[in-house]
Design a protein around this motif. Structure first.
Motif, PDB file in Angstrom:
ATOM      1  N   LEU A  78      -4.352   3.373   1.671  1.00  0.00           N
ATOM      2  CA  LEU A  78      -5.280   2.989   0.674  1.00  0.00           C
ATOM      3  C   LEU A  78      -5.995   4.118   0.095  1.00  0.00           C
ATOM      4  N   GLY A 120      -4.415  -5.308   1.237  1.00  0.00           N
ATOM      5  CA  GLY A 120      -5.122  -4.577   2.559  1.00  0.00           C
ATOM      6  C   GLY A 120      -4.464  -5.134   3.801  1.00  0.00           C
ATOM      7  N   ILE A 135      -8.345  -3.781  -4.285  1.00  0.00           N
ATOM      8  CA  ILE A 135      -7.855  -4.321  -3.371  1.00  0.00           C
ATOM      9  C   ILE A 135      -7.562  -5.715  -3.083  1.00  0.00           C
ATOM     10  N   SER A 143       0.856  -1.326  -0.058  1.00  0.00           N
ATOM     11  CA  SER A 143       0.002   0.032  -0.170  1.00  0.00           C
ATOM     12  C   SER A 143       0.917   1.157  -0.115  1.00  0.00           C
TER      13      SER A 143
END
Length: 279
Positions: A193, A178, A206, A158
């Motif tokens: 995110l 995630g 995701i 991320s």
């Protein structure tokens, strides 16, 4: 618009304006499904059907090894006229490996009748313990594959800077995790995110770490374009039931995002007026 797999795509006259589009291709579902870790082929096929997914990802190296061993192969058991194959380079630790497997994936698509399918989920993962993707290797492999006319969907940590760099070199989506792949920990990095989603002009999908339907809803509510789910469905006690839950969660989260949620307030506020009420 591809004709050979037209059941996957949405006809414009049948839709509203909220379309899920990857590199000009329109898909019915924002839930994408992985094919690993199922107890058996029956569970996998039924879960994919229940999920109503349009895009199914398959690890090319695993599919090849299963075929060489003479075992039943999920690829041969699915209807590729109603599903879109997303080959992935899972198991590749280097740039060269990922490129070689991506080329094999494109040939597999052609053999299945998807002659214009140049999609590849790009994974370059040298870390065999924590399975974090290699940012530099991913960037290098993506650059090469884009020049070879692939539609590249890179799996990344991320990292908002890397996500933007991949967009700028021509990737068709970014796929940030995630939480660690296969962990089921849920969404551990929601602020990163959010930044990736807010900065992106391409779809953000995701991928990894989703453990249950509320995780999928959470990221869809902050504006993710789609989610890719594998372990949470495959390793559930009842995979088909979890597949149904994920399908509903993705739709619900998207609707909540589009609705424009109310602003959060510090204090309570009565929903009914007190003016005019007799005491």
């Amino acid at each position: 618009m591809l004709q050979e797999s037209s059941n996957i795509f949405i006809k414009k006259s049948e839709t509203e304006t909220d379309l899920f589009v990857i590199n000009g291709m329109q898909f019915k579902s924002r839930l994408m499904i992985g094919t690993g870790k199922y107890a058996n082929l029956k569970d996998a096929k039924q879960s994919i059907a229940v999920s109503q997914a349009s895009i199914v990802t398959v690890a090319i190296r695993r599919a090849q090894s299963v075929k060489m061993a003479g075992k039943s192969n999920l690829i041969d058991g699915l209807d590729w006229k109603s599903l879109w194959l997303l080959p992935n380079t899972a198991g590749c630790a280097t740039v060269d490996e990922a490129i070689r497997v991506a080329l094999m994936g494109r040939e597999m698509c052609k053999r299945l009748g998807q002659t214009h399918n140049n999609f590849i989920k790009l994974e370059v993962i040298p870390d065999c313990k924590n399975l974090f993707p290699d940012p530099i290797g991913t960037l290098k492999a993506a650059e090469f594959l884009i020049k070879k006319d692939f539609t590249v969907l890179p799996y990344i940590n991320s990292d908002p800077i890397l996500a933007k760099q991949l967009e700028e070199i021509g990737c068709s989506t970014v796929m940030p995790l995630g939480s660690p792949i296969g962990s089921g920990q849920g969404i551990n990095n929601i602020e990163n995110l959010r930044i990736i989603i807010d900065n992106a002009k391409i779809p953000v999908i995701i991928d990894a770490g989703i453990g249950t339907s509320s995780d999928a809803t959470t990221v869809m509510e902050i504006g993710a374009d789609a989610v890719l789910v594998n372990s949470a469905i495959a390793q559930a006690s009842y995979p088909q039931v979890m597949a149904s839950a994920m399908q509903l969660a993705v739709k619900s989260g998207r609707q909540a995002y589009l609705s424009g949620r109310m602003k959060q307030k510090r204090n309570a506020e009565a929903s009914s007026p007190i003016i005019g009420i007799s005491h």
